[in-house]
Scaffold this motif. Structure first.
Motif, mmCIF file in Angstrom:
data_model
loop_
_atom_site.group_PDB
_atom_site.id
_atom_site.type_symbol
_atom_site.label_atom_id
_atom_site.label_comp_id
_atom_site.label_asym_id
_atom_site.label_seq_id
_atom_site.Cartn_x
_atom_site.Cartn_y
_atom_site.Cartn_z
ATOM 1 N N ALA A 124 0.842 -1.194 0.000
ATOM 2 C CA ALA A 124 0.000 0.000 0.000
ATOM 3 C C ALA A 124 0.875 1.240 0.000
ATOM 4 C CB ALA A 124 -0.932 -0.006 1.206
ATOM 5 N N GLU A 125 0.783 2.007 -1.081
ATOM 6 C CA GLU A 125 1.553 3.237 -1.193
ATOM 7 C C GLU A 125 0.815 4.406 -0.547
ATOM 8 O OE1 GLU A 125 2.026 0.997 -5.201
ATOM 9 O OE2 GLU A 125 0.419 1.507 -3.793
ATOM 10 N N SER A 126 1.594 5.381 -0.105
ATOM 11 C CA SER A 126 1.043 6.629 0.409
ATOM 12 C C SER A 126 2.078 7.722 0.224
ATOM 13 C CB SER A 126 0.657 6.499 1.888
ATOM 14 O OG SER A 126 1.798 6.200 2.673
ATOM 15 N N GLY A 127 1.659 8.971 0.412
ATOM 16 C CA GLY A 127 2.598 10.076 0.355
ATOM 17 C C GLY A 127 2.565 10.893 -0.915
ATOM 18 N N GLY A 128 1.783 10.469 -1.881
ATOM 19 C CA GLY A 128 1.681 11.249 -3.095
ATOM 20 C C GLY A 128 0.945 12.563 -2.860
ATOM 21 N N GLY A 129 0.985 13.445 -3.855
ATOM 22 C CA GLY A 129 0.311 14.719 -3.730
ATOM 23 C C GLY A 129 0.712 15.659 -4.836
ATOM 24 N N TYR A 176 2.748 6.520 -9.093
ATOM 25 C CA TYR A 176 3.911 5.782 -8.598
ATOM 26 C C TYR A 176 3.447 4.504 -7.916
ATOM 27 C CZ TYR A 176 7.141 9.561 -9.667
ATOM 28 O OH TYR A 176 7.913 10.482 -10.326
ATOM 29 N N TYR A 177 4.109 3.411 -8.279
ATOM 30 C CA TYR A 177 3.776 2.093 -7.745
ATOM 31 C C TYR A 177 5.000 1.482 -7.070
ATOM 32 C CZ TYR A 177 -0.013 2.410 -11.188
ATOM 33 O OH TYR A 177 -1.105 2.798 -11.931
ATOM 34 N N CYS A 178 4.780 0.824 -5.944
ATOM 35 C CA CYS A 178 5.856 0.009 -5.402
ATOM 36 C C CYS A 178 5.591 -1.449 -5.746
ATOM 37 C CB CYS A 178 6.016 0.193 -3.898
ATOM 38 S SG CYS A 178 4.742 -0.543 -2.885
ATOM 39 N N ALA A 179 6.645 -2.217 -5.759
ATOM 40 C CA ALA A 179 6.543 -3.615 -6.147
ATOM 41 C C ALA A 179 7.587 -4.435 -5.404
ATOM 42 C CB ALA A 179 6.720 -3.772 -7.651
ATOM 43 N N ALA A 180 7.299 -5.709 -5.238
ATOM 44 C CA ALA A 180 8.198 -6.614 -4.532
ATOM 45 C C ALA A 180 8.273 -7.939 -5.262
ATOM 46 C CB ALA A 180 7.702 -6.836 -3.101
ATOM 47 N N ASP A 181 9.436 -8.558 -5.162
ATOM 48 C CA ASP A 181 9.613 -9.867 -5.776
ATOM 49 C C ASP A 181 10.575 -10.675 -4.925
ATOM 50 O OD1 ASP A 181 9.266 -10.919 -9.052
ATOM 51 O OD2 ASP A 181 10.540 -12.005 -7.638
ATOM 52 N N SER A 182 10.177 -11.905 -4.598
ATOM 53 C CA SER A 182 11.005 -12.749 -3.729
ATOM 54 C C SER A 182 11.988 -13.608 -4.500
ATOM 55 C CB SER A 182 10.099 -13.649 -2.883
ATOM 56 O OG SER A 182 9.370 -14.529 -3.721
ATOM 57 N N TRP A 213 2.352 -6.060 -6.442
ATOM 58 C CA TRP A 213 2.250 -4.645 -6.806
ATOM 59 C C TRP A 213 1.283 -3.934 -5.872
ATOM 60 C CZ3 TRP A 213 4.950 -2.327 -10.783
ATOM 61 C CH2 TRP A 213 5.564 -3.158 -11.715
ATOM 62 N N GLY A 214 1.582 -2.657 -5.591
ATOM 63 C CA GLY A 214 0.616 -1.816 -4.936
ATOM 64 C C GLY A 214 -0.328 -1.200 -5.950
ATOM 65 N N LYS A 215 -1.288 -0.436 -5.453
ATOM 66 C CA LYS A 215 -2.284 0.180 -6.341
ATOM 67 C C LYS A 215 -1.877 1.554 -6.816
ATOM 68 C CE LYS A 215 -6.154 -2.468 -4.503
ATOM 69 N NZ LYS A 215 -7.500 -2.421 -3.879
#
Length: 129
Positions: free
Chosen positions: A5-10, A93-99, A119-121
């Motif tokens: 979950a992304e946050s902080g945009g504006g 902007y999206y964050c993403a993770a991969d193991s 992926w985040g939304k």
């Protein structure tokens, strides 16, 4: 199930700063390759920054010296500090993770890459001139 979950945009003026956060829930595994991507209207998704499990980072040329990717494993949160923002940085902007990504840093600079495991939304960043 892992969720991001992304946050902080504006909306800020050119030259300003924002810090994006990406909170990961659903597991306690800390060996993810993490990345920030962005997508502007009408353009492909672009890999902006990557952070490997050993702390190695990589950025696309257009944000080098202005953006910093970091993580706090204690709270399962990824950050993107963005300084000296430019109108060209306007995007979702999206964050993403991969193991299981063997070469994490390769994601920085990619265009149209959707192969990350999670992926985040997204969070919207708008820079005005």
């Amino acid at each position: 199930q892992v969720q991001l979950a992304e946050s902080g945009g504006g909306s800020v003026q050119a030259g300003g700063s924002l810090r994006l956060s990406c909170a990961r829930t659903g597991d306690s595994y800390n060996n993810y390759c993490m990345g920030w991507f962005r997508q502007a209207p009408g353009k492909e998704r672009e890999g902006v920054a990557a952070l490997d499990t050993d702390g190695t980072t990589k950025y696309i040329d257009s944000v080098k010296g202005r953006f910093t990717i970091s993580r706090d494993n204690a709270i399962n949160t990824l950050y993107l500090q963005m300084n000296s923002l430019e109108p060209e940085d306007t995007a979702m902007y999206y964050c993403a993770a991969d193991s299981a990504l063997s070469l994490c840093t390769m994601i920085a600079g990619t265009h149209g890459y959707y192969g990350m495991e999670f992926w985040g939304k997204g969070t919207l960043v708008t820079i005005s001139s």
